[in-house]
Motif scaffolding. Structure first.
Motif, PDB file in Angstrom:
ATOM      1  N   UNK A  75       0.846  -1.186   0.000  1.00 46.32           N
ATOM      2  CA  UNK A  75       0.000   0.000   0.000  1.00 46.32           C
ATOM      3  C   UNK A  75       0.884   1.239   0.000  1.00 46.32           C
ATOM      4  N   UNK A  76       0.447   2.276  -0.720  1.00 49.50           N
ATOM      5  CA  UNK A  76       1.190   3.534  -0.752  1.00 49.50           C
ATOM      6  C   UNK A  76       0.215   4.685  -0.913  1.00 49.50           C
ATOM      7  N   UNK A  77       0.664   5.880  -0.564  1.00 51.44           N
ATOM      8  CA  UNK A  77      -0.154   7.085  -0.671  1.00 51.44           C
ATOM      9  C   UNK A  77       0.005   7.728  -2.042  1.00 51.44           C
ATOM     10  N   UNK A  78      -1.099   8.128  -2.617  1.00 53.49           N
ATOM     11  CA  UNK A  78      -1.048   8.950  -3.830  1.00 53.49           C
ATOM     12  C   UNK A  78      -0.508  10.313  -3.453  1.00 53.49           C
ATOM     13  N   UNK A  79       0.568  10.729  -4.107  1.00 55.63           N
ATOM     14  CA  UNK A  79       1.255  11.972  -3.733  1.00 55.63           C
ATOM     15  C   UNK A  79       0.353  13.193  -3.889  1.00 55.63           C
ATOM     16  N   UNK A  80      -0.593  13.140  -4.816  1.00 56.15           N
ATOM     17  CA  UNK A  80      -1.448  14.306  -5.081  1.00 56.15           C
ATOM     18  C   UNK A  80      -2.695  14.310  -4.206  1.00 56.15           C
ATOM     19  N   UNK A  92      -4.753   9.689  -1.043  1.00 57.66           N
ATOM     20  CA  UNK A  92      -5.523   8.452  -0.907  1.00 57.66           C
ATOM     21  C   UNK A  92      -4.591   7.245  -0.876  1.00 57.66           C
ATOM     22  N   UNK A  93      -4.977   6.234  -0.114  1.00 63.79           N
ATOM     23  CA  UNK A  93      -4.199   5.006  -0.057  1.00 63.79           C
ATOM     24  C   UNK A  93      -4.479   4.186  -1.314  1.00 63.79           C
ATOM     25  N   UNK A  94      -3.423   3.683  -1.925  1.00 62.19           N
ATOM     26  CA  UNK A  94      -3.543   2.877  -3.145  1.00 62.19           C
ATOM     27  C   UNK A  94      -2.850   1.530  -2.931  1.00 62.19           C
ATOM     28  N   UNK A  95      -3.247   0.557  -3.733  1.00 52.35           N
ATOM     29  CA  UNK A  95      -2.674  -0.779  -3.611  1.00 52.35           C
ATOM     30  C   UNK A  95      -1.883  -1.125  -4.864  1.00 52.35           C
ATOM     31  N   UNK A  96      -0.644  -1.594  -4.648  1.00 50.94           N
ATOM     32  CA  UNK A  96       0.192  -2.079  -5.740  1.00 50.94           C
ATOM     33  C   UNK A  96       0.314  -3.590  -5.599  1.00 50.94           C
ATOM     34  N   UNK A  97      -0.320  -4.338  -6.504  1.00 54.10           N
ATOM     35  CA  UNK A  97      -0.312  -5.794  -6.373  1.00 54.10           C
ATOM     36  C   UNK A  97       1.042  -6.405  -6.693  1.00 54.10           C
ATOM     37  N   UNK A  98       1.259  -7.575  -6.151  1.00 49.77           N
ATOM     38  CA  UNK A  98       2.487  -8.319  -6.457  1.00 49.77           C
ATOM     39  C   UNK A  98       2.282  -9.298  -7.595  1.00 49.77           C
ATOM     40  N   UNK A  99       1.037  -9.622  -7.880  1.00 51.72           N
ATOM     41  CA  UNK A  99       0.739 -10.647  -8.874  1.00 51.72           C
ATOM     42  C   UNK A  99       0.522 -12.022  -8.269  1.00 51.72           C
ATOM     43  N   UNK A 100       0.785 -12.164  -6.970  1.00 45.89           N
ATOM     44  CA  UNK A 100       0.616 -13.452  -6.303  1.00 45.89           C
ATOM     45  C   UNK A 100      -0.686 -13.537  -5.505  1.00 45.89           C
ATOM     46  N   UNK A 101      -1.505 -12.494  -5.605  1.00 43.50           N
ATOM     47  CA  UNK A 101      -2.739 -12.481  -4.814  1.00 43.50           C
ATOM     48  C   UNK A 101      -3.836 -13.321  -5.464  1.00 43.50           C
ATOM     49  N   UNK A 102      -4.690 -13.900  -4.649  1.00 43.41           N
ATOM     50  CA  UNK A 102      -5.956 -14.428  -5.169  1.00 43.41           C
ATOM     51  C   UNK A 102      -6.966 -13.288  -5.292  1.00 43.41           C
ATOM     52  N   UNK A 103      -8.100 -13.564  -5.890  1.00 46.13           N
ATOM     53  CA  UNK A 103      -9.213 -12.617  -5.886  1.00 46.13           C
ATOM     54  C   UNK A 103     -10.016 -12.833  -4.600  1.00 46.13           C
ATOM     55  N   UNK A 104     -10.426 -11.754  -3.968  1.00 45.91           N
ATOM     56  CA  UNK A 104     -11.086 -11.845  -2.661  1.00 45.91           C
ATOM     57  C   UNK A 104     -12.518 -11.328  -2.730  1.00 45.91           C
ATOM     58  N   UNK A 105     -13.390 -11.984  -1.987  1.00 47.68           N
ATOM     59  CA  UNK A 105     -14.756 -11.503  -1.767  1.00 47.68           C
ATOM     60  C   UNK A 105     -15.044 -11.643  -0.284  1.00 47.68           C
ATOM     61  N   UNK A 106     -15.775 -10.693   0.256  1.00 40.44           N
ATOM     62  CA  UNK A 106     -16.039 -10.698   1.692  1.00 40.44           C
ATOM     63  C   UNK A 106     -17.538 -10.560   1.918  1.00 40.44           C
ATOM     64  N   UNK A 107     -18.080 -11.390   2.818  1.00 35.93           N
ATOM     65  CA  UNK A 107     -19.518 -11.438   3.042  1.00 35.93           C
ATOM     66  C   UNK A 107     -19.798 -11.548   4.543  1.00 35.93           C
ATOM     67  N   UNK A 108     -21.003 -11.133   4.939  1.00 39.21           N
ATOM     68  CA  UNK A 108     -21.452 -11.331   6.319  1.00 39.21           C
ATOM     69  C   UNK A 108     -22.953 -11.140   6.377  1.00 39.21           C
ATOM     70  N   UNK A 109     -23.540 -11.532   7.514  1.00 38.81           N
ATOM     71  CA  UNK A 109     -24.989 -11.374   7.680  1.00 38.81           C
ATOM     72  C   UNK A 109     -25.399  -9.910   7.642  1.00 38.81           C
TER      73      UNK A 109
END
Length: 636
Positions: free
Chosen positions: A244-249, A252-269
């Motif tokens: 994670x890194x900050x957009x200089x302008x 906002x926090x931004x995410x730089x992927x490594x390419x090793x991540x799975x796709x995520x979904x999150x659920x709850x009642x």
């Protein structure tokens, strides 16, 4: 020689050890003591293992964590000075931590190191005064003899005799329930068709260890949006090399992927993540002092009602709500009109009923927003439930507003200050509901309707974690668009878990997942606990589950002195249970002790150990003309 056994040496067992150390080092025992510490892991650490990665964080600021007594802790015996976690970390010869601030969120691993340091600190002081034996094993059987002593049989076949017994066995690991078994069977039946198919039930162990076989590009559905889910997300993103890194302008926090991540979904009642913790403006120990749900009010209930007659939503909750409203309104008034106006408003609020309070705010306090519990308990707009896109847009806006409120602080921000009341008056709430004072029906409603909302509002993650969740969504790595009450189906055709929305009016949402992670802390349930010790104690009748009427609340039953209660309903005066093993009889035992607030974990340990010394070892010095809390064992 008097023999004392502590079963389990995580944080709660360590609290007991700290109290025994303080008493013994101050000369409270007139006879020799042999202290048996039964713990298979690293002493003191509990589930805060030292091999956890640093991205798994505590959700409490460092200065609000301690394992030592202070003068605010009542009737708990002599003081044994020691550092809180911030003070200890700041003294480390490690540049990662010795520059930390009181309000930083430190790695969970480091908390484990602190706990082990406390253990060593205590043992060094005990060495001159009593015999200490650490048994690197687990207790599996306890026999209560006719002479009221105990015989403890351990996994390594060691047999230990004890005159006094403290159970502090910590988080449970339960047998799979019916739904779990169906999912496990589904994986076993279909793994040959989808080699990545997996059902994860983390239990108390660190969650990152369960994801080693999840490949990049697989889809992981996380069931739950609490702290365990936060850890799962961190493990599958930062733990995979993402950053994670900050957009200089924009900042906002931004995410730089490594390419090793799975796709995520999150659920709850509820469809809602935990609200994040506000910026701490209370230091280590400042707390709002209740005006309505006071200790005196709780004492009055216990003098005028019988156990099992208190009604949470009719008796307790209205006063808790008034305390939250009081803080919400006076915080706004301070910002708009200054301290004098806020003080005058506060004086009026403590004298007015609910209807008069609302009339006052609406008619005489321009600019002050009304506080509505229903708006924070059920905040989802009907317009957000039309389709998945509408829900995603609403949820991101809701989370960004939560971040904004958190940045205002837990004193200056009206919303977060009001929610922090749930933490600050928790002891009064605990005293009202502990040991079956609620009626069975009310207790069930308390668990179902109030606790989930309280958890979402008051015990969430640091701001950083919510920012990360938003950044992951915007980067396309986290799907949050399922709404409340999604359904998990077992798709034989796809050999995957199917996640299906159920509440959208115009369009359903459905995805398939290779991995389903049950990101929920197991309930303390003696009947479902895998522990051989718990099962054997149940068979022997030395413990029984805590129920309130026909309501299975959870945990083992203890009386109001924390003594074990047998299957026949008798208290065992020389055996105590502390911490999550008794979650049910006691409310909210999960939290770590906080300095200078009469923390319940410290109080419970102090009361239990004090009782033990009064029973047999020697009358406390307070009964010999000395005041508890005035003696230091630092030089011992």
């Amino acid at each position: 020689m008097t023999s004392i056994a502590i079963l389990g040496l995580g944080p709660r067992g360590l609290n007991v050890l700290e109290r025994i150390t303080a008493y013994v080092c101050n000369g409270y025992s007139s006879q020799p003591i042999h202290l048996h510490l039964i713990e298979p892991g690293v002493p003191g650490v509990g589930i805060h293992y030292d091999d956890q990665p640093d991205y798994l964080l505590l959700n409490t600021v460092a200065s609000q964590i301690t394992m030592f007594m202070d003068p605010t802790v009542k009737d708990a015996g002599p003081l044994l000075p020691g550092p809180n976690m911030y003070e200890w970390a700041a003294g480390l010869d490690d540049p990662r931590y010795n520059q930390c601030t009181p309000n930083c969120y430190l790695p969970r691993r480091l908390f484990g190191e602190y706990l082990h340091w406390v253990y060593q600190y205590l043992c060094r002081r005990l060495d001159r005064f009593c015999k200490v034996t650490l048994h690197k094993t687990s207790a599996k059987e306890v026999i209560h003899r006719p002479d009221q002593t105990f015989s403890i049989l351990c996994d390594d076949q060691t047999e230990i005799d004890a005159d006094f017994l403290f159970m502090a066995t910590g988080h449970s690991e339960n047998y799979p329930d019916e739904r779990d078994r169906a999912r496990i069977q589904f994986v076993e039946n279909n793994r040959f068709r989808n080699r990545y198919l997996q059902y994860v039930m983390p239990g108390p162990a660190p969650i990152h260890t369960h994801f080693k076989d999840v490949p990049p590009g697989a889809t992981v559905a996380i069931e739950g949006m609490g702290l365990t889910a936060i850890d799962a997300i961190a493990s599958l993103t930062v733990g995979r090399g993402g950053r994670f890194h900050r957009n200089a302008e924009t900042g906002a926090l931004c995410y730089k992927p490594s390419g090793d991540e799975p796709c995520l979904a999150i659920i709850s009642r509820s469809g809602l993540p935990l609200s994040c913790r506000a910026i701490n403006q209370k230091g280590a120990s400042d707390q709002y002092q209740a005006r309505f749900l006071t200790a005196d009010q709780v004492r009055h209930w216990k003098m005028t009602k019988n156990r099992g007659e208190l009604d949470f939503f009719n008796d307790v909750f209205p006063l808790l709500l008034k305390d939250m409203q009081y803080v919400f309104y006076t915080t706004q008034a301070t910002k708009l009109y200054g301290n004098s106006y806020a003080h005058l408003l506060g004086e009026m609020l403590v004298r007015l009923g609910a209807e008069a309070t609302e009339n006052l705010i609406v008619n005489d306090c321009p600019g002050i927003e009304l506080f509505r519990w229903e708006n924070i308990a059920n905040p989802i707009d009907d317009s957000a439930l039309g389709d998945p896109d509408a829900y995603r847009k609403w949820l991101i806006s809701f989370l960004e507003q939560d971040l904004h409120e958190a940045q205002l602080g837990n004193v200056s921000g009206p919303y977060k200050a009001a929610c922090d009341v749930l933490r600050d008056v928790r002891d009064n709430l605990r005293n009202a509901v502990d040991f079956g004072w609620l009626s069975p029906e009310s207790h069930q409603q308390f668990l179902r309707r109030f606790i989930p909302v309280m958890n979402r509002l008051a015990v969430g993650p640091p701001v950083q974690r919510l920012e990360e969740m938003i950044a992951l969504y915007k980067a396309g790595y986290l799907d949050i668009g399922f709404g409340p009450n999604p359904k998990v189906a077992l798709s034989e055709g796809a050999a995957q878990f199917q996640i299906v929305s159920t509440t959208f009016k115009e369009q359903k949402k459905s995805i398939y997942a290779d991995v389903l992670c049950k990101a929920q802390i197991p309930k303390s349930s003696p009947t479902q606990d895998r522990s051989a010790l718990i099962q054997n104690l149940m068979k022997r009748g030395l413990i029984r589950p805590f129920t309130n009427g026909n309501v299975d609340v959870g945990g083992i039953e203890v009386d109001d002195q924390l003594n074990l209660v047998t299957s026949s309903g008798e208290s065992v005066p020389n055996a105590w249970a502390l911490g999550t093993v008794s979650e049910g009889s006691k409310f909210y035992t999960y939290i770590v002790p906080r300095p200078c607030v009469n923390s319940t974990a410290l109080v419970d340990a102090g009361r239990s150990v004090t009782t033990m010394f009064r029973q047999s070892l020697r009358p406390p010095l307070s009964e010999q003309g000395h005041e508890p809390g005035k003696h230091s064992a630092m030089g011992a």
